[in-house]
Design a protein around this motif. Structure first.
Motif, PDB file in Angstrom:
ATOM      1  N   SER A   1       0.843  -1.203   0.000  1.00  0.00           N
ATOM      2  CA  SER A   1       0.000   0.000   0.000  1.00  0.00           C
ATOM      3  C   SER A   1       0.871   1.244   0.000  1.00  0.00           C
ATOM      4  CB  SER A   1      -0.916   0.000   1.227  1.00  0.00           C
ATOM      5  OG  SER A   1      -1.792  -1.101   1.194  1.00  0.00           O
TER       6      SER A   1
ATOM      7  N   VAL B   1      -0.814  -3.821 -15.559  1.00  0.00           N
ATOM      8  CA  VAL B   1      -1.593  -4.998 -15.140  1.00  0.00           C
ATOM      9  C   VAL B   1      -0.661  -6.141 -14.760  1.00  0.00           C
ATOM     10  CG1 VAL B   1      -3.181  -6.784 -15.941  1.00  0.00           C
ATOM     11  CG2 VAL B   1      -3.644  -4.382 -16.463  1.00  0.00           C
TER      12      VAL B   1
ATOM     13  N   ALA C   1       1.090  -5.365 -11.421  1.00  0.00           N
ATOM     14  CA  ALA C   1       0.164  -5.485 -10.292  1.00  0.00           C
ATOM     15  C   ALA C   1      -0.053  -6.948  -9.916  1.00  0.00           C
ATOM     16  CB  ALA C   1      -1.162  -4.815 -10.636  1.00  0.00           C
ATOM     17  N   ARG C   2      -0.252  -7.799 -10.896  1.00  0.00           N
ATOM     18  CA  ARG C   2      -0.467  -9.218 -10.615  1.00  0.00           C
ATOM     19  C   ARG C   2       0.779  -9.862 -10.038  1.00  0.00           C
ATOM     20  NH1 ARG C   2      -3.831 -10.560 -16.207  1.00  0.00           N
ATOM     21  NH2 ARG C   2      -5.845  -9.703 -15.483  1.00  0.00           N
TER      22      ARG C   2
ATOM     23  N   GLY D   1       0.954  -9.351  -6.518  1.00  0.00           N
ATOM     24  CA  GLY D   1      -0.171  -9.899  -5.768  1.00  0.00           C
ATOM     25  C   GLY D   1      -1.263  -8.888  -5.492  1.00  0.00           C
ATOM     26  N   ARG D   2      -1.355  -7.890  -6.360  1.00  0.00           N
ATOM     27  CA  ARG D   2      -2.356  -6.849  -6.178  1.00  0.00           C
ATOM     28  C   ARG D   2      -3.353  -6.886  -7.322  1.00  0.00           C
ATOM     29  NH1 ARG D   2      -1.235  -2.782  -2.556  1.00  0.00           N
ATOM     30  NH2 ARG D   2      -3.445  -2.362  -2.940  1.00  0.00           N
ATOM     31  N   ASN D   3      -4.527  -6.343  -7.057  1.00  0.00           N
ATOM     32  CA  ASN D   3      -5.539  -6.198  -8.084  1.00  0.00           C
ATOM     33  C   ASN D   3      -5.167  -4.990  -8.942  1.00  0.00           C
ATOM     34  OD1 ASN D   3      -7.947  -5.622  -9.562  1.00  0.00           O
ATOM     35  ND2 ASN D   3      -9.091  -6.824  -8.063  1.00  0.00           N
ATOM     36  N   PRO D   4      -5.161  -5.148 -10.269  1.00  0.00           N
ATOM     37  CA  PRO D   4      -4.821  -4.000 -11.116  1.00  0.00           C
ATOM     38  C   PRO D   4      -5.665  -2.767 -10.836  1.00  0.00           C
ATOM     39  CG  PRO D   4      -4.845  -6.014 -12.414  1.00  0.00           C
ATOM     40  CD  PRO D   4      -5.376  -6.377 -11.062  1.00  0.00           C
ATOM     41  N   SER D   5      -6.893  -2.964 -10.356  1.00  0.00           N
ATOM     42  CA  SER D   5      -7.744  -1.811 -10.063  1.00  0.00           C
ATOM     43  C   SER D   5      -7.248  -1.019  -8.862  1.00  0.00           C
ATOM     44  CB  SER D   5      -9.184  -2.269  -9.816  1.00  0.00           C
ATOM     45  OG  SER D   5      -9.253  -3.144  -8.701  1.00  0.00           O
ATOM     46  N   ASP D   6      -6.315  -1.592  -8.088  1.00  0.00           N
ATOM     47  CA  ASP D   6      -5.748  -0.867  -6.942  1.00  0.00           C
ATOM     48  C   ASP D   6      -4.638   0.091  -7.363  1.00  0.00           C
ATOM     49  OD1 ASP D   6      -7.426  -2.215  -5.216  1.00  0.00           O
ATOM     50  OD2 ASP D   6      -5.980  -3.797  -4.780  1.00  0.00           O
TER      51      ASP D   6
ATOM     52  N   PHE E   1      -0.092   2.222  -5.435  1.00  0.00           N
ATOM     53  CA  PHE E   1      -1.100   1.257  -5.031  1.00  0.00           C
ATOM     54  C   PHE E   1      -1.812   1.769  -3.777  1.00  0.00           C
ATOM     55  CE2 PHE E   1       1.675  -1.539  -7.524  1.00  0.00           C
ATOM     56  CZ  PHE E   1       0.723  -2.188  -8.275  1.00  0.00           C
TER      57      PHE E   1
END
Length: 251
Positions: free
Chosen positions: A29, A179, A182-183, A186-191, A250
């Motif tokens: 974060s 994208v 982010a993956r 381990g994060r959602n691309p929308s974050d 993020f």
């Protein structure tokens, strides 16, 4: 036996602790990520820049200059007749003395060495989009002027049309890489929140790609002839590239 039990228990605790540590997610974060991306488009060349030249040598400087002036005018008239839409521009008019090679200068004289001849020349640049008629134009003018260089590229109109496609391709690649990153984290691309978009890397996140300029090749002057066979040309294609650097955070 008690010692073996103790070692086994210690090993079990160590493995469990390592597993628990490995499974602990890394906090991302607020992480700032710099993402470079690239895009390119290709298009067939639709413009040619032809450089023609004339050079004369004579003991009489005025005679050499007169022949150069006459041939350049004749050459320009031929090009205009063959390609009325071509853009012509003359440049590089030069005159210099030719001195004898390997001859020692007299010691008793302070006079500068005397030239044995004068060399005079001039260049003519022809910009045209009539690639179909280019071989005929070159063939017609080569009886007067020699070809110094020929370069193919994109016209200004085509370059402007391709600019939007190049931007689209570059921005698409940026989104794809965001994208993927982010993956991988381990994060959602929308974050991912796009904070900055720096086209062409103007923020110096990436070094400029330096391409070597083509060397100018000087061709030997051709003897005049009544006709020259038409040459064959392949214009090829040009690849336009663009880069972008994005900064994402993020949530």
């Amino acid at each position: 036996m008690s010692r073996l039990k103790f070692l086994f228990a210690a090993l079990t605790c160590t493995v469990a602790g390592a597993t628990a540590f490995a499974q602990t997610p890394i906090q991302t974060s607020g992480t700032l990520v710099i993402v470079p991306a690239f895009g390119e488009v290709k298009h067939a060349n639709d413009q040619a820049i032809l450089t023609l030249a004339v050079e004369e040598q004579d003991k009489d400087k005025a005679a050499a200059a007169s022949r150069v002036n006459q041939k350049m005018k004749q050459g320009m008239d031929i090009v205009r007749k063959q390609d009325g839409d071509a853009v012509l521009s003359t440049r590089g008019y030069y005159t210099y003395a030719v001195y004898p090679e390997g001859q020692p200068q007299p010691r008793q004289s302070n006079k500068p060495p005397q030239p044995i001849a004068w060399r005079v020349g001039q260049y003519l640049d022809v910009k045209t989009t009539n690639l179909a008629g280019l071989p005929k134009t070159v063939s017609a003018v080569q009886s007067i002027l020699s070809v110094n260089s020929l370069n193919f590229g994109l016209s200004d109109t085509t370059s402007r049309k391709l600019d939007a496609q190049r931007i689209d391709a570059t921005y698409k690649n940026l989104n794809e890489r965001i994208v993927s990153i982010a993956r991988a984290m381990g994060r959602n691309p929308s974050d991912a929140v796009l904070d900055t978009v720096d086209f062409e890397g103007s923020g110096n996140y990436a070094q400029d790609a330096v391409s070597a300029a083509p060397k100018m090749m000087r061709t030997s002057m051709m003897a005049e002839s009544d006709s020259v066979a038409e040459p064959s040309f392949e214009p090829g294609e040009t690849t336009l590239t663009m880069r972008v650097v994005g900064k994402i955070k993020f949530r």
